[in-house]
Write an enzyme that holds these catalytic residues in place. Sequence first.
Site, mmCIF file in Angstrom:
data_model
loop_
_atom_site.group_PDB
_atom_site.id
_atom_site.type_symbol
_atom_site.label_atom_id
_atom_site.label_comp_id
_atom_site.label_asym_id
_atom_site.label_seq_id
_atom_site.Cartn_x
_atom_site.Cartn_y
_atom_site.Cartn_z
ATOM 1 N N LYS A 13 0.839 -1.207 0.000
ATOM 2 C CA LYS A 13 0.000 0.000 0.000
ATOM 3 C C LYS A 13 0.877 1.262 0.000
ATOM 4 C CE LYS A 13 -1.995 -1.184 3.919
ATOM 5 N NZ LYS A 13 -1.326 -2.454 4.247
ATOM 6 N N ARG A 88 -9.778 0.725 8.785
ATOM 7 C CA ARG A 88 -9.319 -0.620 9.143
ATOM 8 C C ARG A 88 -10.364 -1.392 9.919
ATOM 9 N NH1 ARG A 88 -3.543 0.425 8.962
ATOM 10 N NH2 ARG A 88 -2.403 -1.483 9.376
ATOM 11 N N ARG A 127 11.955 -5.035 5.016
ATOM 12 C CA ARG A 127 11.679 -3.626 4.697
ATOM 13 C C ARG A 127 12.573 -2.662 5.477
ATOM 14 N NH1 ARG A 127 5.742 -1.517 5.327
ATOM 15 N NH2 ARG A 127 5.909 -2.573 7.336
ATOM 16 N N ARG A 161 11.209 -0.596 11.164
ATOM 17 C CA ARG A 161 10.117 -0.472 12.126
ATOM 18 C C ARG A 161 10.185 -1.567 13.180
ATOM 19 N NH1 ARG A 161 4.927 0.344 8.261
ATOM 20 N NH2 ARG A 161 4.008 -1.017 9.854
ATOM 21 N N ARG A 172 -0.580 -8.788 13.638
ATOM 22 C CA ARG A 172 -1.091 -7.836 12.641
ATOM 23 C C ARG A 172 -2.009 -8.545 11.644
ATOM 24 N NH1 ARG A 172 4.453 -5.194 10.776
ATOM 25 N NH2 ARG A 172 3.179 -4.017 9.311
#
Length: 216
Positions: A13, A88, A127, A161, A172
């Site tokens: 996203k 969400r 990431r 992160r 998650r």
Amino acid sequence: MNIILLGPPGAGKGTQAQRLQAEKGMVQLSTGDMLRAAVASGSELGMKAKGIMERGELVPDSLMVGLIQDRIAQPDAAKGFILDGFPRTEAQAKALDDMLAKAGKKLDRVVEMEVDEQALTERIVGRFTCAKCGTGYHDKFKRPKVDGVCDVCGSKEFTRRKDDNAETMKTRMVAYRAQTEPLLPYYGARGVLRKVDGMAAMDEVYRQISGVLSGA
Ligand code: AP5
Ligand code: ZN
């Protein structure tokens, strides 16, 4: 044009929203980025959100709705926005409907990004992000052109992160399946939902989203 990018953690996203912002002049509204900025600034919202985000759970709707309402009301959002990470939950989706109706705005498309769960974890753990300009990278799928130097701003500082690990990813995903996935039929029933193949290479995903936005 106002759109939502909807998909599980790591679906791409943020990657696609950054490119849409750069190439189509729409503004990226990432609630995850807003919350991370609040945590970094030590604000009241940041203090409330920090532990919740590190556990991989969802921040309460009451906090999120106020945050996005203020952001959508800012002048730059008038040229069209990309919601990345919001809504969400069903309560957030309903609050979004209300705020758009009051502001005389409409939601044009909801783009579902489909990616299989194993690929999501690989994307999340690899990431990293430029600490200065926020450009996203990946150890395997999107390395900077010159190792250790951001392509966009030349910075040599990168961050990872705290919630980007396989353990937190499980929480998650549970939150996504239980609370966010039910939004697919919610938007499907209105005829605004379109699906893209999030497993494809980044350029191909962008091509598919561009097709959706131009009415394909
Ligand atoms: P948030 O920041 O929104 O995280 P997320 O939804 O888990 O999504 P990610 O940012 O992890 O993934 P992404 O889909 O943007 O993927 P990306 O493009 O980076 O939220 C974080 C936390 O904040 C939540 O857990 C919650 O606590 C809280 N929160 C935020 N919003 C909230 C809300 N509305 N309500 C309540 N709580 C909220 O891509 C991932 C990696 O893969 C990158 O390294 C990228 O380079 C790579 N990649 C991307 N596309 C491809 C591709 N096609 N092929 C190969 N690699 C790719
Ligand atoms: Zn940079």
